[in-house]
Design a protein around this motif. Structure first.
Motif, mmCIF file in Angstrom:
data_model
loop_
_atom_site.group_PDB
_atom_site.id
_atom_site.type_symbol
_atom_site.label_atom_id
_atom_site.label_comp_id
_atom_site.label_asym_id
_atom_site.label_seq_id
_atom_site.Cartn_x
_atom_site.Cartn_y
_atom_site.Cartn_z
ATOM 1 N N ILE A 280 2.617 6.659 2.482
ATOM 2 C CA ILE A 280 2.832 7.962 1.183
ATOM 3 C C ILE A 280 2.116 9.116 2.293
ATOM 4 C CG2 ILE A 280 3.189 9.848 -0.028
ATOM 5 C CD1 ILE A 280 4.297 7.422 -1.599
ATOM 6 N N ILE A 281 1.014 8.851 2.202
ATOM 7 C CA ILE A 281 -0.430 10.103 2.411
ATOM 8 C C ILE A 281 -0.287 10.055 4.145
ATOM 9 C CG2 ILE A 281 -2.751 10.699 2.976
ATOM 10 C CD1 ILE A 281 -3.044 9.090 -0.110
ATOM 11 N N SER B 28 9.901 6.004 -0.789
ATOM 12 C CA SER B 28 9.257 4.860 -0.932
ATOM 13 C C SER B 28 9.873 4.169 -2.679
ATOM 14 C CB SER B 28 7.979 5.260 -1.706
ATOM 15 O OG SER B 28 7.262 5.688 -2.549
ATOM 16 N N LYS B 29 10.457 4.560 -3.684
ATOM 17 C CA LYS B 29 11.245 4.237 -4.666
ATOM 18 C C LYS B 29 12.892 3.400 -4.205
ATOM 19 C CE LYS B 29 12.206 5.590 -9.455
ATOM 20 N NZ LYS B 29 12.024 6.331 -10.347
ATOM 21 N N VAL C 290 7.444 10.065 -1.655
ATOM 22 C CA VAL C 290 7.358 9.886 -2.765
ATOM 23 C C VAL C 290 8.793 9.198 -3.388
ATOM 24 C CG1 VAL C 290 7.337 9.559 -5.480
ATOM 25 C CG2 VAL C 290 5.677 10.881 -3.576
ATOM 26 N N PHE D 71 5.321 15.654 1.532
ATOM 27 C CA PHE D 71 4.516 14.381 0.040
ATOM 28 C C PHE D 71 6.160 14.010 -0.478
ATOM 29 C CE2 PHE D 71 2.977 13.534 -3.368
ATOM 30 C CZ PHE D 71 1.571 12.333 -3.708
ATOM 31 N N THR E 174 3.321 11.150 5.277
ATOM 32 C CA THR E 174 3.238 12.562 5.494
ATOM 33 C C THR E 174 2.249 13.588 6.031
ATOM 34 O OG1 THR E 174 3.761 12.842 2.715
ATOM 35 C CG2 THR E 174 2.844 15.036 3.528
ATOM 36 N N LYS F 210 0.488 -1.556 -0.138
ATOM 37 C CA LYS F 210 0.352 -0.096 -0.080
ATOM 38 C C LYS F 210 0.854 1.378 -0.236
ATOM 39 C CE LYS F 210 -3.288 -2.437 2.450
ATOM 40 N NZ LYS F 210 -4.585 -2.420 3.618
ATOM 41 N N ARG F 211 1.563 1.511 -0.430
ATOM 42 C CA ARG F 211 2.227 2.660 -1.726
ATOM 43 C C ARG F 211 1.732 3.872 -1.095
ATOM 44 N NH1 ARG F 211 5.253 4.496 -7.377
ATOM 45 N NH2 ARG F 211 6.380 6.192 -5.722
ATOM 46 N N TRP F 212 0.811 3.877 -1.269
ATOM 47 C CA TRP F 212 0.328 5.766 -1.675
ATOM 48 C C TRP F 212 -0.418 5.920 -0.772
ATOM 49 C CZ3 TRP F 212 1.916 9.694 -5.007
ATOM 50 C CH2 TRP F 212 2.556 8.866 -6.154
#
Length: 282
Positions: A100-101, A142-143, A139, A135, A104, A95-97
């Motif tokens: 991230i949220i 996460s990469k 991102v 944010f 953040t 659940k990457r995004w």
């Protein structure tokens, strides 16, 4: 006190992550060295050069010393701990995004709390800029999290060596003993109008250059000859700082040539030892 509470909570969380992920000490060190260098370069730019915000830790009576202490605690402890924890979850979750949220939001709310309590003071900054920075960074993180924590191909050893010099030579030396904190020595080459920016940029600039030189030379040298190269790099560091003092760019207050020798021998002795450890190199 908030800094201390924050550090304690995140240290406990970090230790739980370490136990769960079974990370080697080499992975932990190299990740921290890279995180600290990335964060500190940005922090010095926006805090000391552009003076867009200040970070008083409310631990010292002098504002400039307190700001440097706040930057030190944030850059060396709080933020790297957060980034390491986030990297772990990025690696072990699909659940990457969402992550991230969530991270953040977590850092943005922490910043708002710091603002309300006076631990962070905006000068030419606002919370929307911080949210955008967090944010974008998460991102990117996460990469590259698998590379930071060596779950994929790790970062080049030359970069790790550069970060090692920056951390061990800079955080233990310049950030604590130099500048406004202990004032053992201060840089004043008059490159920048602000004496604080002049000091910190000269310090991290010289450290970064020496770190890059270390990163170029050591990987190309056979292991049995590396102590000789490390010894020569110590001489380079001592010679440059001595020359800077002679030219009036580096001011000694409670400092001398013998302290300068120790200031470079000790960090490079540690880096030489780390270089011999397989867990640190791979």
């Amino acid at each position: 006190m908030l800094f201390i509470i924050h550090i304690v909570i995140f240290t406990i969380w970090f230790m739980w992550i370490i136990k769960k992920g079974k990370y080697s000490w080499g992975t932990i060190l190299t990740a921290f060295f890279l995180f600290v260098m990335i964060v500190d370069l940005g922090e010095v730019t926006f805090n000391f050069l552009f003076e867009t915000y200040k970070f008083p830790a409310h631990l010292l009576s002098n504002f400039h010393q307190d700001n440097q202490m706040g930057v030190l605690l944030a850059d060396v402890v709080v933020i790297p701990l957060t980034f390491f924890i986030a990297s772990h979850y990025f690696i072990h979750s699909k659940k990457r995004w969402l992550l991230i949220i969530l991270f953040t939001i977590m850092q943005s709310l922490t910043e708002v709390l710091y603002l309300r309590l006076g631990y962070l003071v905006y000068v030419h900054w606002n919370i929307l800029i911080s949210i955008a920075v967090y944010f974008v960074w998460y991102v990117i993180l996460s990469k590259y999290a698998p590379r930071f924590l060596r779950k994929e191909k790790p970062f080049p050893y030359s970069l790790i060596l550069t970060a090692s010099v920056y951390n061990i030579g800079g955080m233990l030396g310049g950030a604590i003993m130099g500048g406004e904190l202990l004032k053992f020595f201060q840089w004043r080459p008059h490159i920048f109008i602000s004496p604080h920016a002049d000091d910190r940029f000269s310090e991290i600039g010289s450290l970064t250059l020496l770190g890059i030189l270390t990163g170029i030379l050591i990987p190309k040298t056979q292991p049995k000859y590396r102590p000789i190269i490390f010894g020569l790099l110590i001489i380079v560091g001592i010679s440059f700082y001595t020359f800077a003092n002679w030219k009036g760019w580096l001011l000694y207050h409670h400092w001398n040539i013998y302290a300068t020798i120790i200031r470079w021998v000790v960090p490079y002795a540690i880096i030489t030892w780390l270089d011999r450890q397989e867990s640190f190199r791979t």
